[in-house]
Design a protein around this motif. Sequence first.
Motif, PDB file in Angstrom:
ATOM      1  N   ILE A  80       1.470  20.053  -3.320  1.00 58.00           N
ATOM      2  CA  ILE A  80       2.877  19.770  -3.638  1.00 58.00           C
ATOM      3  C   ILE A  80       3.225  18.374  -3.113  1.00 58.00           C
ATOM      4  O   ILE A  80       2.936  18.054  -1.953  1.00 58.00           O
ATOM      5  N   ILE A  81       3.858  17.556  -3.942  1.00 53.73           N
ATOM      6  CA  ILE A  81       4.290  16.236  -3.487  1.00 53.73           C
ATOM      7  C   ILE A  81       5.369  16.418  -2.431  1.00 53.73           C
ATOM      8  O   ILE A  81       6.400  17.049  -2.677  1.00 53.73           O
ATOM      9  N   ALA A  82       5.101  15.881  -1.235  1.00 55.36           N
ATOM     10  CA  ALA A  82       5.991  16.095  -0.095  1.00 55.36           C
ATOM     11  C   ALA A  82       6.611  14.809   0.432  1.00 55.36           C
ATOM     12  O   ALA A  82       7.453  14.854   1.323  1.00 55.36           O
ATOM     13  N   GLY A  83       6.190  13.653  -0.095  1.00 57.18           N
ATOM     14  CA  GLY A  83       6.768  12.415   0.397  1.00 57.18           C
ATOM     15  C   GLY A  83       5.890  11.224   0.092  1.00 57.18           C
ATOM     16  O   GLY A  83       4.959  11.303  -0.713  1.00 57.18           O
ATOM     17  N   SER A  84       6.200  10.134   0.793  1.00 57.16           N
ATOM     18  CA  SER A  84       5.456   8.899   0.598  1.00 57.16           C
ATOM     19  C   SER A  84       5.354   8.148   1.920  1.00 57.16           C
ATOM     20  O   SER A  84       6.156   8.353   2.834  1.00 57.16           O
ATOM     21  N   VAL A  85       4.362   7.291   1.991  1.00 58.02           N
ATOM     22  CA  VAL A  85       4.187   6.397   3.132  1.00 58.02           C
ATOM     23  C   VAL A  85       3.666   5.079   2.576  1.00 58.02           C
ATOM     24  O   VAL A  85       2.821   5.073   1.674  1.00 58.02           O
ATOM     25  N   ASN A  88       0.876  -1.175   0.000  1.00 57.20           N
ATOM     26  CA  ASN A  88       0.000   0.000   0.000  1.00 57.20           C
ATOM     27  C   ASN A  88       0.911   1.223   0.000  1.00 57.20           C
ATOM     28  O   ASN A  88       1.420   1.617   1.035  1.00 57.20           O
ATOM     29  N   MET A  89       1.160   1.778  -1.185  1.00 57.95           N
ATOM     30  CA  MET A  89       2.061   2.923  -1.315  1.00 57.95           C
ATOM     31  C   MET A  89       1.238   4.167  -1.626  1.00 57.95           C
ATOM     32  O   MET A  89       0.505   4.210  -2.605  1.00 57.95           O
ATOM     33  N   GLN A  90       1.379   5.164  -0.753  1.00 54.59           N
ATOM     34  CA  GLN A  90       0.627   6.400  -0.891  1.00 54.59           C
ATOM     35  C   GLN A  90       1.583   7.586  -1.029  1.00 54.59           C
ATOM     36  O   GLN A  90       2.636   7.617  -0.398  1.00 54.59           O
ATOM     37  N   THR A  91       1.176   8.548  -1.830  1.00 59.01           N
ATOM     38  CA  THR A  91       1.927   9.786  -1.995  1.00 59.01           C
ATOM     39  C   THR A  91       1.333  10.833  -1.067  1.00 59.01           C
ATOM     40  O   THR A  91       0.109  10.962  -0.967  1.00 59.01           O
ATOM     41  N   ILE A  92       2.209  11.552  -0.386  1.00 53.74           N
ATOM     42  CA  ILE A  92       1.801  12.618   0.533  1.00 53.74           C
ATOM     43  C   ILE A  92       1.842  13.933  -0.229  1.00 53.74           C
ATOM     44  O   ILE A  92       2.878  14.302  -0.784  1.00 53.74           O
ATOM     45  N   ILE A  93       0.715  14.627  -0.236  1.00 57.26           N
ATOM     46  CA  ILE A  93       0.623  15.914  -0.918  1.00 57.26           C
ATOM     47  C   ILE A  93       0.274  16.978   0.112  1.00 57.26           C
ATOM     48  O   ILE A  93      -0.693  16.829   0.862  1.00 57.26           O
ATOM     49  N   GLU A 137       4.999  -3.978   7.737  1.00 62.83           N
ATOM     50  CA  GLU A 137       5.971  -2.944   8.115  1.00 62.83           C
ATOM     51  C   GLU A 137       5.547  -1.624   7.480  1.00 62.83           C
ATOM     52  O   GLU A 137       4.948  -1.598   6.407  1.00 62.83           O
ATOM     53  N   ILE A 138       5.915  -0.550   8.135  1.00 62.21           N
ATOM     54  CA  ILE A 138       5.609   0.796   7.646  1.00 62.21           C
ATOM     55  C   ILE A 138       6.918   1.486   7.269  1.00 62.21           C
ATOM     56  O   ILE A 138       7.942   1.264   7.904  1.00 62.21           O
ATOM     57  N   THR A 139       6.857   2.281   6.232  1.00 69.61           N
ATOM     58  CA  THR A 139       8.000   3.110   5.862  1.00 69.61           C
ATOM     59  C   THR A 139       7.482   4.433   5.327  1.00 69.61           C
ATOM     60  O   THR A 139       6.381   4.487   4.763  1.00 69.61           O
TER      61      THR A 139
END
Length: 162
Positions: A71-76, A62-67, A86-88
């Motif tokens: 603005i794209i600011a990261g991923s979780v 489950n890969m999500q983009t943080i906006i 596991e979480i990253t």
Amino acid sequence: MSAPRNSEIILRKTEITDLEFFFIFQIDDEARYLAAFTSKDTTDKTAYLQKYTKLVNDPTINMQTIIVDKIIAGSVSKFEMGGDAEITYWIDKRFWGKGVATKALNEFLKNENARPIFGRVAFDNFGSQKVLEKCGFVKIGSDKGFANERQAEIEEFIYKLT
């Protein structure tokens, strides 16, 4: 760039085009040092894009983009390792210290039902340790592993959310 604590933070399924941004985020020296457990060659863009294109399309991840404020600011992401969830996460350095990681991880955990879920963090990555703790993770132990970025075996703390 500043992102006030009341910024709009949205998570959405990661798209292949997001990987270009993620690659840039992970070539920052300080970010790589804190992450510690990185690929052997973080400058190999082709290898990075090949690896993460496969992961984006993996139904077990489950890969999500943080906006943040559009603005794209990261991923979780949630992935499985050795049968454990596991979480990253990775936040663009421009957004550090602004509550983005905590807000994004809390939001992610509302929709990711895998429990227990584990997080691992380098012993000296205090910012990431605080994020996990603010999101309800409890430190349950530690392990040692080879950190490519530091070319040494280092301690990592293991956190768990039930």
